[in-house]
Write an enzyme that holds these catalytic residues in place. Structure first.
Site, PDB file in Angstrom:
ATOM      1  N   SER A  82     -11.042  -0.532  -2.061  1.00 42.99           N
ATOM      2  CA  SER A  82      -9.861  -0.477  -1.187  1.00 42.99           C
ATOM      3  C   SER A  82     -10.228  -0.693   0.267  1.00 42.99           C
ATOM      4  O   SER A  82      -9.419  -1.202   1.041  1.00 42.99           O
ATOM      5  CB  SER A  82      -9.205   0.903  -1.265  1.00 42.99           C
ATOM      6  N   ASP A 140       0.831  -1.211   0.000  1.00 44.45           N
ATOM      7  CA  ASP A 140       0.000   0.000   0.000  1.00 44.45           C
ATOM      8  C   ASP A 140       0.863   1.258   0.000  1.00 44.45           C
ATOM      9  O   ASP A 140       2.035   1.211  -0.343  1.00 44.45           O
ATOM     10  CB  ASP A 140      -0.950  -0.055   1.210  1.00 44.45           C
ATOM     11  N   HIS A 162      -4.065   6.468   2.605  1.00 48.42           N
ATOM     12  CA  HIS A 162      -4.683   5.216   2.151  1.00 48.42           C
ATOM     13  C   HIS A 162      -4.150   3.989   2.889  1.00 48.42           C
ATOM     14  O   HIS A 162      -4.915   3.173   3.419  1.00 48.42           O
ATOM     15  CB  HIS A 162      -4.427   5.108   0.644  1.00 48.42           C
TER      16      HIS A 162
END
Ligand SMILES: *[C@@H]1O[C@H](CO)[C@@H](O)[C@H](O)[C@H]1NC(C)=O
Ligand SMILES: *[C@@H]1O[C@H](CO)[C@@H](O)[C@H](O)[C@H]1NC(C)=O
Ligand SMILES: *[C@@H]1O[C@H](CO)[C@@H](O)[C@H](O)[C@H]1NC(C)=O
Ligand SMILES: *[C@@H]1O[C@H](CO)[C@@H](O)[C@H](O)[C@H]1NC(C)=O
Ligand SMILES: *[C@@H]1O[C@H](CO)[C@@H](O)[C@H](O)[C@H]1NC(C)=O
Ligand SMILES: *[C@@H]1O[C@H](CO)[C@@H](O)[C@H](O)[C@H]1NC(C)=O
Ligand SMILES: *[C@@H]1O[C@H](CO)[C@@H](O)[C@H](O)[C@H]1NC(C)=O
Ligand SMILES: *[C@@H]1O[C@H](CO)[C@@H](O)[C@H](O)[C@H]1NC(C)=O
Length: 756
Positions: A539, A152, A222
């Site tokens: 996600s 990620d 994220h």
């Protein structure tokens, strides 16, 4: 190339509070409930609403006259407060039975338990029915000892969600490191965040060097969000602007995390996954994917094969290109592919009209604001809310905006943000905006079914006015889950012969940790930051599956990645919280097909004990590549060795059944699948088959009964599907193996898809 999969929209950031939902507490428990009442239903006999509410409570008391076999009441219902401004109703200490009785009373609107002091960053764990006292959480010791590798955007290690309180020692088998870089050194790792590395050579080679890539630090938010969704530790008294406080945690709160920060470049992704496998992770979670590349050129697919060989499950997101069909990525058979669903929570505001009537609408306005008695401008000319010039005449007032005027909600909000209107009431049935949109102006979106309440008032009142109270969170809303409109749909364009996605998991409006110092919401030019952020995308769905996979690995260390996936698929729920088939928000809430939701929504406690699993080994995947006519060179690119042979091409022992044809007039109308199931239940068991199919498909299963004598015994069966009477592009159904007393239902989707 698709990079990180947040469903993007004009303004991506949303912030919200979530509350725990102890809706299904024990009957003996008495707790405070907030009860909404319809004041217009108040019987004339009562002088004030206070008298009415007291009488309602009293009548609950008298119902104790009825004999009750089990527990005798130890205390009585009592009224705490009556409300007449923010809401119409009262708060009272009630038992579940009393709440139930209350629901039949005249004027009752809704009720929910008070959620004081319980901030819950992952209401999703409750939506998934994870329970500290029974099922998968205790069976897996909350993921203790399991290591999840995250591919990620890095970590924000200062987030409290990475605290290592209560975490065990790092196991000796762990080979990973905590890499030093700008703003990052090894002292930032601990027993929760046990590794952090970055892979940026590909990015640097392809473009100018970007400093951000030289450290495991998350400059996006994220990776911090996804990793804390998988395995964030408990954080007490988390709050957002002091509004609520409580405990935050991930799906596998005792699992360990290792971050492999990668750029979007293939070489870096491959390097990160490679290192994760070498370091000894048990599960890899990757909320990104690459569109339209064949598996032998897809670094995620190639690395995932190596991971699978080593017993590491790779869990990946389906993509955010829905609702169009054939948009899915990560659709190869040796991974777990997850699509996104909505959850049973609505962010709202209460709109109270000058006449006292009130209604809930959708809202995400991020301030703890309460707009009182503002006058409403209702004017047909203004109502499309499409001209800031016209709207300037409504400065300081509330305007009513109608979206049936050809102007979308998003564009109306944009126009309004450039005016001086005090706020807006939108009339819209758009269910997709609420999944990913934000609301940087004080506004509330009313469903069209509620519009007459407002319009009738506006037509009758001389000087119409209204108040809006923001930051209301409704739980238990339905239907939920529904497939998120943005979630990519199958079939997989690069591997259409296997049904994908595999499962659905919570993806819309998920709250988890974020990078520090980032704007997470705004009001006009005012940017607000918070350590926890609500975002939407596949996600966010993927790490829920990854967390459940980590829990299953903890509970069943001997299960292969395919067995874990099979358990998650065959126990997935195909019904929503109204007990109807799951709906598709990309299809105007029509029934969702397996192309949108795979086998259904993950159901972790059921996955702990699936009864039977469809197991698959590395050579089996190769046999399927052979059947699909991949060349030996292409296969070697995936397997990265010539250790496999193509001597026995064969169908894959997958827990779903896909009939894919790109030849609409193909003469082959009968397809035969061979499957073998392993009994992972407690011993002898007899399973009988059931199936339902729609629209011209017909199915035959031989044998229709499987008699197991022992645990781990394997038995095979054949499924023949006829598609010649099929009309339209696709048809689907289900095939279920059920044991005596339906203790286990091993459910697989069956789908036929034709390209004309
Ligand atoms: C690592 O970074 C932290 C925080 O920036 C700092 O306090 C600490 O002194 C650093 N440790 C080393 C060994 O450089
Ligand atoms: C929780 O946070 C509030 C303010 O955010 C603070 O006043 C309170 O003392 C905290 N409680 C605990 C137990 O830490
Ligand atoms: C509606 O607003 C427009 C623009 O301000 C104005 O010209 C018109 O008279 C208004 N109509 C009514 C019915 O108030
Ligand atoms: C706004 O919408 C109305 C109704 O659709 C239309 O008549 C008007 O021309 C539009 N105005 C602007 C500035 O787009
Ligand atoms: C709007 O949605 C509600 C249910 O959410 C429905 O009852 C109503 O008919 C819809 N109205 C229109 C015009 O589609
Ligand atoms: C693979 O090749 C064989 C022989 O040419 C053919 O019969 C078969 O349909 C092909 N399979 C696929 C999936 O294309
Ligand atoms: C291929 O097989 C050989 C012999 O079993 C083994 O030593 C080698 O590690 C294998 N190579 C790979 C890439 O799996
Ligand atoms: C398939 O069949 C339909 C009608 O049966 C016909 O119109 C069409 O041309 C055929 N397509 C092909 C590619 O043969």
């Amino acid at each position: 190339m698709r990079a990180l999969e947040i469903a993007s929209f004009p303004l991506l950031f949303f912030v919200w509070f979530l509350f725990a939902s102890p809706e299904f507490a024990l009957a003996a428990d008495r707790k405070t409930y907030i009860v909404h009442m319809d004041k217009s239903m108040m019987p004339k006999a009562f002088a004030t609403h206070g008298h009415w509410y007291s009488s309602v409570i009293n009548s609950l008391r008298t119902s104790y006259g009825l004999p009750r076999s089990s527990v005798a009441p130890v205390s009585r219902p009592s009224l705490l407060y009556t409300y007449d401004n923010a809401i119409h109703g009262f708060s009272a200490v009630l038992s579940l039975q009393e709440v139930h009785n209350l629901k039949n009373m005249k004027g009752y609107v809704s009720s929910y338990p008070e959620k004081l002091g319980k901030f819950d960053t992952t209401h999703t764990t409750e939506f998934l029915s994870l329970n500290p006292n029974s099922g998968l959480w205790p069976a897996s010791q909350f993921g203790k000892g399991v290591i999840v590798g995250m591919i990620d955007s890095g970590v924000w290690p200062e987030s409290q969600s990475y605290n290592d309180n209560g975490m065990p020692e790092i196991p000796a088998r762990w080979k990973g490191v905590c890499q030093t870089g700008p703003d990052f050194n090894s002292s930032l790792c601990n027993r929760k965040l046990i590794g952090a590395q970055f892979f940026s050579k590909g990015a640097k080679a392809a473009s100018n060097s970007i400093d951000d890539y030289n450290s495991p630090r998350d400059e996006e938010g994220h990776g911090t969000h996804t990793s804390t969704t998988v395995a964030g530790n408990y954080v007490e008294n988390v709050s957002f602007f002091g509004y609520a406080s409580g405990t935050a945690r991930g799906v596998a709160p005792r699992a360990m995390l290792a971050m492999y920060k990668v750029s979007g470049y293939s070489s870096d992704i491959l390097a990160g996954m490679d290192q994760a496998i070498a370091d000894g992770v048990d599960v890899i979670s990757i909320s990104m994917g690459i569109d339209g590349v064949p598996p032998y050129e897809d670094p995620v697919a190639i690395a995932a094969f190596a991971a699978m060989e080593k017993g590491v499950l790779v869990s990946a997101s389906a993509g955010n290109e829905g609702p169009t069909f054939m948009t899915l990525h990560n659709g190869i058979p040796w991974m777990l592919t997850t699509g996104a669903g909505t959850i049973d929570r609505q962010f709202s505001a209460i709109l109270t009209l000058g006449n006292g009537n009130y209604v809930y609408g959708w809202s995400l306005f991020p301030l703890d604001a309460w707009m009182v008695d503002l006058s409403i401008v209702y004017n047909e000319t203004l109502s499309p809310c499409n001209s800031s010039e016209l709207l300037s005449k409504a400065a300081g007032q509330l305007v009513v905006c109608q979206t049936d005027t050809g102007r979308s909600l998003a564009s109306q909000i944009h126009t309004l943000s450039q005016t001086q209107v005090a706020g807006a009431i939108f009339l819209s049935n758009d269910t997709t905006y609420a999944e990913i949109g934000d609301l940087p102006i004080p506004g509330v979106v009313l469903n069209l079914a509620d519009a007459p309440l407002l319009i009738n008032y506006l037509k009758s009142a001389k000087d119409p006015s209204a108040s809006i109270k923001f930051q209301q969170t409704l739980l238990g809303t339905n239907p939920a889950p529904a497939v998120a409109f943005y979630s990519s749909r199958g079939p997989s364009p690069t591997y259409p012969s296997i049904l994908k996605p595999d499962v659905l998991a919570p993806g819309s409006k998920v709250l988890a940790a974020w990078k520090g110092n980032a704007a997470t919401a705004r009001y006009g030019n005012l940017y607000l930051s918070s350590e926890y952020n609500v975002v939407s995308g596949t996600s966010m769905a993927c790490p829920h599956s990854s967390g459940v996979a980590a829990l299953l690995k903890g509970a069943h260390p001997d299960w292969s990645p395919a067995a874990i996936r099979s358990a998650m698929m065959t126990t997935a729920n195909h019904l929503d919280n109204t007990l109807s088939p799951i709906k598709d928000n990309g299809l105007y809430l029509e029934q969702a097909s397996p192309l949108a939701m795979g086998a259904g929504h993950i159901d972790p406690n059921k996955a702990l004990d699936p009864g039977l699993v469809y197991d698959v080994g590395a050579q089996d995947y190769v046999n399927h590549l052979c059947l699909m006519n991949y060349t030996s060179k292409q296969i070697a690119a995936i397997t990265r060795s010539s250790n496999y042979s193509c001597t026995s091409p064969a169908d894959l022992n997958y827990p779903s059944f896909m009939i894919f044809s790109d030849k609409a007039n193909s003469s082959s109308t009968s397809i035969e699948f061979k499957r073998t199931v392993t009994n992972v239940g407690d011993g002898a068991a007899t399973y009988k088959v059931k199936w339902t199919v729609s629209n011209g498909l017909s199915v035959k299963v031989t044998p229709d009964t499987l008699v197991f004598h022992d645990k781990n015994e394997k038995l095979s069966f054949t499924v023949s599907v006829e598609t010649d009477k099929m009309k339209g592009q696709f048809s689907y159904g289900t095939l279920v193996w059920e044991d005596d007393g339906a203790k286990h239902s091993v459910r697989s989707p069956v789908l036929a898809y034709k390209i004309y």
